[in-house]
Design an enzyme around this catalytic site. Structure first.
Site, PDB file in Angstrom:
ATOM      1  N   SER A 233       0.835  -1.198   0.000  1.00 21.39           N
ATOM      2  CA  SER A 233       0.000   0.000   0.000  1.00 21.39           C
ATOM      3  C   SER A 233       0.876   1.257   0.000  1.00 21.39           C
ATOM      4  CB  SER A 233      -0.963  -0.046   1.186  1.00 21.39           C
ATOM      5  OG  SER A 233      -1.951   0.952   1.073  1.00 21.39           O
ATOM      6  N   ASP A 359      -9.273  -2.964  -7.019  1.00 20.91           N
ATOM      7  CA  ASP A 359      -8.836  -2.415  -5.734  1.00 20.91           C
ATOM      8  C   ASP A 359      -9.765  -1.267  -5.332  1.00 20.91           C
ATOM      9  OD1 ASP A 359      -7.465  -1.094  -3.606  1.00 20.91           O
ATOM     10  OD2 ASP A 359      -5.603  -2.005  -4.271  1.00 20.91           O
ATOM     11  N   HIS A 388      -8.017  -4.838  -1.876  1.00 22.83           N
ATOM     12  CA  HIS A 388      -6.820  -4.137  -1.416  1.00 22.83           C
ATOM     13  C   HIS A 388      -6.085  -4.992  -0.395  1.00 22.83           C
ATOM     14  CE1 HIS A 388      -4.246  -0.671  -0.843  1.00 22.83           C
ATOM     15  NE2 HIS A 388      -4.396  -0.772   0.465  1.00 22.83           N
TER      16      HIS A 388
END
Length: 553
Positions: A233, A359, A388
């Site tokens: 991330s 995502d 995600h």
């Protein structure tokens, strides 16, 4: 009279009376059906799509430069990246995958050993180690560090926003790599992992100094151990930005970026676009506000605490906090400076990037397809589903797909000759990376080669000049050959000897798949034109027969 009375009543009254005659259970079933249809589209469930494919999943799409040795020596041996990803049937939604990771996760037990690292500005970073011996035989002895002469590979993990070593996906990755014989160290962000902030410095999406200092520390302490890095991330954005800033000067020999936001400005607009995305925005904002309140006494430069507390989005928090600590005028300026997209061309180490097209936090619009395709050191793997950082697979959802993919990639890279040789360079100058300088290939989910360049890029400098001179000398004969071929509707035969090996491989792969494509196109053409041919052919033969009989007469 009855018919007259019925006809004299209002149609709306008749409709109401008919509605009262329908059982309540039917209304409940109808409401549940409409609600299920709404939720199916709102939560982006793809159960029926998986059902039609017998839950076989979708192929992984690989985007890379066809001239890179990384694919030939490493990725070509990675079976996971060349197979399909099939999500857990009862988690067939990006939101379900992401929520399940956050609230359940099913993370393995990791017995970390903590090491405190102090930076030059007085900051404190918690380094949580997980060694192979800790996984095989857990003990409660004090951690005395990894031996300086240990040659086992070290993997450094950079967590995402407000995440630390206790996060479920970090534990999945650390446990898997430690099981494979690696020494894993999680570099927690400042103020996270149970460590207080000891300096007036706040980490953000573009802050690479902490990662740089930790990597240099690891390289100094363990000079014989190859160092790899994995970012997730926001941590993936930090990692790619760091690799681009350092170029060939980094001690990292291989890396992986998982679910990177790539362009923070696009992701900010995306996360406020739909109602379901705003839930993620709100959840991230709550985590950031809790982080700021926990260390409120340390951040002396922050004065607008009322604005921080009232922040309802990540953008609001960045406006009142992150922008101020970074000494930037606007939030958009911070997003542009912190995004890693502009640093991709200068990455000089093997890098695997994994992103999900569904995502819910990092939009697919921000994925830098062309920049990754132009760099010979980057392999971009995209999947249709995964959410995600979710990527749960199997009926029990105990396995995370991207963790297995990273494990296989890094192990193959560690055993290859790429990390023992000089780092791969993209072009003569790192800043001149362009998609027009080398043939590239994009293997889509259907296996077709979507784009490649016909210009040979294996030779540079004087060899290219000599090739141009030879092309000029043979230009007349080539034109004559092309002209002769054009008279007879023949295509000039390609000069395969002048092509580089990657281009030959692209043409061979294209020829293999073109056979199937030609049969499919022929079938479609026959089906679509059959009604016309069926009506036109009898008329044609009738005219021919009439002409023949007229001539005989």
């Amino acid at each position: 009279m009855d018919c007259f009375k019925l006809s004299s009543e209002s149609p709306y009254e008749l409709l109401v009376k008919a509605a009262f005659l329908i059982p309540i259970s039917h209304y409940v079933l109808g409401f549940l059906f409409l609600l299920s249809v709404f939720l199916y589209h709102f939560v982006e469930i793809h159960f029926f799509q998986n059902l039609f494919t017998a839950f076989r999943g979708q192929p992984v799409s690989l985007t890379f430069n066809s001239c890179c040795d990384l694919y030939q020596e490493v990725v070509s041996h990675c079976k996971i990246l060349h197979r399909r990803f099939s999500s857990t049937p009862w988690l067939c939604s990006p939101h379900l995958q992401t929520a399940f990771l956050q609230f359940f996760g099913r993370a393995p037990v990791c017995n970390y050993r903590r090491q405190i690292f102090h930076t030059s500005d007085g900051g404190t970073i918690a380094l949580d180690w997980l060694r192979n011996v800790d996984v095989e035989k857990p003990s409660i002895e004090c951690f005395d560090g990894v031996q300086s002469d240990d040659k086992s590979p070290i993997m450094m993990v950079i967590p995402g926003l407000t995440s630390d070593s206790d996060s479920a996906y970090i534990k999945h990755l650390a446990f898997k790599m430690a099981k494979s014989g690696w020494n894993v160290v999680v570099s927690n962000h400042r103020g996270l992992g149970g460590v207080s902030i000891t300096s007036d410095c706040f980490y953000n999406a573009g802050w690479t100094e902490d990662s740089r200092k930790v990597i240099d520390h690891l390289h100094t302490q363990y000079p014989q151990a190859p160092i790899f890095a994995v970012g997730t991330s926001i941590g993936a954005n930090v990692l790619v930005k760091y690799l681009g800033e350092e170029g060939v000067n980094t001690p990292i020999v291989g890396a992986a970026a998982i679910c990177s936001p790539w362009d923070l400005l696009l992701c900010d607009r995306f996360i406020n676009r739909r109602l379901v995305q705003r839930f993620y925005d709100r959840a991230l904002t709550i985590g950031l506000k809790d982080y700021a309140k926990l260390h409120q006494s340390t951040f002396s430069r922050l004065t607008d605490w009322e604005g921080i507390v009232k922040s309802r989005s990540v953008r609001d928090f960045d406006h009142h906090s992150t922008r101020v600590l970074a000494n930037l005028e606007t939030v958009d300026t911070y997003y542009r400076k912190a995004s890693c997209t502009s640093y991709i061309g200068n990455v000089m180490v093997p890098l695997l990037c994994i992103s999900a097209l569904d995502d819910p936090v990092c939009t697919r619009e921000a994925i830098p397809w062309d920049e990754c395709r132009a760099n010979k050191n980057i392999i971009l793997a995209t999947t249709h589903h995964g959410g995600h950082l979710g990527y749960f697979e199997g009926m029990t959802a105990k396995s995370v797909w991207w963790v297995r993919a990273v494990d296989e990639f890094l192990c193959a890279l560690n055993s290859s000759s790429l990390i023992h040789s000089k780092k791969i360079t993209t072009v003569d100058s790192p800043l001149e990376s362009s998609i027009d300088q080398a043939p590239y290939v994009n293997i889509r989910e259907d296996g077709l080669v979507t784009a490649f360049s016909n210009e040979p890029s294996g030779e540079v400098g004087s060899q290219q000049n000599e090739q141009r001179v030879e092309d000029d000398r043979s230009g007349d004969s080539t034109r004559e050959t092309n002209a002769t071929a054009a008279q007879f509707d023949l295509a000039p035969e390609p000069d395969f000897d002048a092509m580089t090996v990657p281009v030959k491989r692209c043409l061979n792969q294209l020829s293999r798949h073109s056979k199937i494509s030609m049969w499919v196109l022929a079938y479609v053409a026959i089906i679509t034109t059959w009604p016309i041919l069926g009506s036109a052919l009898p008329m044609f033969f009738k005219k021919k027969l009439r002409n023949i009989f007229s001539l005989k007469r």
